[in-house]
Write an enzyme that holds these catalytic residues in place. Structure first.
Site, PDB file in Angstrom:
ATOM      1  N   HIS A 180     -14.275 -19.359   7.466  1.00 40.54           N
ATOM      2  CA  HIS A 180     -15.332 -19.140   6.336  1.00 40.54           C
ATOM      3  C   HIS A 180     -14.478 -18.172   5.483  1.00 40.54           C
ATOM      4  CE1 HIS A 180     -18.370 -17.818   3.629  1.00 40.54           C
ATOM      5  NE2 HIS A 180     -18.000 -16.627   3.446  1.00 40.54           N
ATOM      6  N   ASP A 214     -15.884 -24.936   7.097  1.00 43.94           N
ATOM      7  CA  ASP A 214     -16.853 -23.373   6.897  1.00 43.94           C
ATOM      8  C   ASP A 214     -17.487 -23.354   7.591  1.00 43.94           C
ATOM      9  OD1 ASP A 214     -18.206 -21.227   5.869  1.00 43.94           O
ATOM     10  OD2 ASP A 214     -16.176 -21.068   3.794  1.00 43.94           O
ATOM     11  N   SER A 266     -17.863 -16.002  -0.904  1.00 45.24           N
ATOM     12  CA  SER A 266     -19.311 -16.419   0.026  1.00 45.24           C
ATOM     13  C   SER A 266     -20.486 -16.325  -1.231  1.00 45.24           C
ATOM     14  CB  SER A 266     -19.365 -15.233   1.032  1.00 45.24           C
ATOM     15  OG  SER A 266     -20.510 -15.915   2.342  1.00 45.24           O
TER      16      SER A 266
END
Length: 524
Positions: A493, A463, A236
């Site tokens: 994610h 995602d 991320s």
């Protein structure tokens, strides 16, 4: 259906928040330009010895809880502090302490080095994140010391604090999608008060919590840990941090993986709009799953459009009148939207979303409020970690652009078109840094890394928080021969922890044996 501690930890490692600035995006011509590691005055820092000791329980800023339990086989978690310059432009000046955690490799003879993790946020604590996900990375511990840290401004590393727990309860219950001038003034005043609290509590550290400084911290960490190269796993926001590191220190990049990729080319507005579309896509997929299950799904409607109409109607009702939540706290429209978004980070959490929406429709907002609390770092005892304060501080020092509420309001049309559920929140969130007391650094992070060793870049097609398009953008921006693209056709994610065997095997083969998949490989 209670949420387990591990699941709660997973939820907290989200990339974006609807109440704060989104993923930072910027150019590197800004105010916080630092000197390279190795400048005069750094020798005492690069030669420091870390004092490893048993890990204490996480601090309140890290989210609290018990000390991490030993790993399989009895390997203990060890913690220490690394001294780093407060300001990398003045490396011989004042220092700060950065909290580190590690678990040693199982096979000392086959050990490659340290593998440093950043789990995202920005603002997520690596001290709590790494033990929380340790079972997922146990295969990598065969040849690496697993290492993570609280980046500057986060958790135990000079944490940015902005308000008391009671004040945060009130702040997060606010209407972040104002309907009239009075609500706009209320929101603006609240953002100003919040930013002033951050400045008051953080003081001189506030200008120095950005991503570039964190990347320089990682290179100091590499040296002190005794590694010639930085072996890295970024998830991320951690992909942006890893990309910035690769740009600053291409010759020091070892085996690196970027999973759930932040688009380095998207500006603030473009990034927020992409996230609105990404969350809407994930919600569409959730609703389609509900339709496909027929009577097993408890939500009203026989089509995606009908289910999402139910959700937008519910949110409108909550805007007009909150419902009972937990204790004396009510579920507001803002918190419900946060709870919905939080549930879309992983398909594993779709059942909680379904149950939470169904319960809220019946007047019980407890589950959606609990999910919103997870996003905001609120523990069941009412104390907050500093994940959101750090998120705001890092994002606002990273990017230059400052949208006023008026400018954000002008852009609501395209955001609403992108997502009937999340558009308003993403649009208004453009103004999150409007009152920030510290100027931003860049417009786009420079992640070009010519000459770096190959970096495995993994994107997931479903995602919501870091839309798949950012994967190719990162590969291109890193430069020819550096970014190696791996696609996971799935939901959620992050791909490595998705349970997909293909992704895990490909990633482990690179990190453990140096064997890269062909760029463009697709895992299903």
């Amino acid at each position: 259906m209670p949420i387990s501690a591990a699941q709660r930890a997973a939820l907290i490692t989200a990339t974006t928040v609807l109440l704060a600035a989104g993923c930072s995006d910027g150019s590197d011509d800004g105010t916080d330009t630092a000197q390279p590691t190795g400048s005069a005055g750094l020798s005492a820092l690069t030669e420091q010895t870390l004092d490893w000791a048993p890990c204490p329980p996480p601090s309140a800023a890290e989210g609290g809880g018990p000390a991490p339990s030993p790993l399989p086989g009895g390997t203990p978690w060890e913690c220490s502090f690394l001294k780093a310059p407060l300001d990398w432009a003045a490396p011989a000046g004042e220092t700060i302490e950065l909290a580190l955690i590690r678990a040693k490799a199982r096979d000392a003879d086959a050990r490659i080095g340290s593998l440093i993790f950043n789990f995202g946020g920005p603002g997520g604590s690596g001290i709590t994140g790494l033990p929380g996900f340790a079972n997922e990375y146990e295969s990598l511990r065969s040849r690496y010391d697993l290492v993570s840290f609280d980046p500057r401004g986060v958790g135990r590393s000079e944490p940015v604090e902005c308000a008391t727990d009671k004040e945060l309860d009130a702040y997060y219950a606010l209407d972040f999608t104002p309907d009239d001038a009075a609500e706009e003034r209320t929101l603006s005043d609240a953002q100003k008060t919040y930013a002033a609290g951050c400045e008051r509590e953080a003081g001189p550290a506030l200008p120095h919590v950005g991503t570039e400084n964190a990347a320089r911290d990682m290179d100091l960490m590499r040296q002190v840990l005794g590694d010639d190269k930085l072996h890295y796993f970024g998830i991320s926001y951690g992909t942006e941090l890893g990309g910035v590191y690769a740009h600053l220190f291409p010759e020091n990049v070892g085996r690196a993986v970027l999973d759930a990729v932040v688009d380095p080319d998207a500006g603030v507005e473009e990034g927020a709009l992409a996230q609105a579309k990404g969350f809407q896509l994930a919600l569409d997929n959730f609703a389609q799953d509900c339709v496909d299950r027929g009577d097993e799904c408890t939500l009203p409607g026989t089509s995606v459009a009908e289910i999402e109409s139910f959700i937008t109607d519910l949110l409108a009702e909550l805007d007009a009148k909150p419902i009972p939540g937990i204790g004396d706290r009510e579920l507001t429209q803002t918190q419900a939207t946060n709870g919905i978004a939080q549930s879309l980070y992983s398909k594993e959490f779709w059942p909680y979303l379904e149950q939470g929406l169904d319960a809220a429709d019946g007047g019980d907002g407890a589950l959606l409020l609990s999910l919103s609390d997870s996003l905001n770092g609120r523990g069941q005892n009412g104390t907050y970690s500093n994940i959101q304060a750090a998120n705001a501080a890092i994002n606002c020092v990273d990017f230059k652009e400052r949208y006023t509420l008026g400018q954000a309001k002008e852009r609501l049309g395209e955001f609403r078109e992108a997502s009937p559920v999340f558009g308003d929140f993403m649009g208004w969130a453009l103004a999150s840094c409007s009152q920030w007391p510290v100027p931003g650094t860049w417009e786009h992070p420079d992640v070009s890394a010519s000459g770096a060793d190959p970096i495995l870049v993994i994107g997931t097609t479903g995602d919501p928080a870091t839309p798949y398009e950012g994967t190719r953008a990162m590969v291109n921006a890193l430069g020819k021969g550096v970014g190696i693209e791996l696609t996971y056709e799935g939901e959620g994610h992050g791909a490595y922890n998705s349970g997909n065997t293909c992704v895990k095997k490909a990633t482990d083969a690179y990190l453990l044996d140096g064997k890269l998949p062909a760029s463009g490989t697709v895992c299903k």
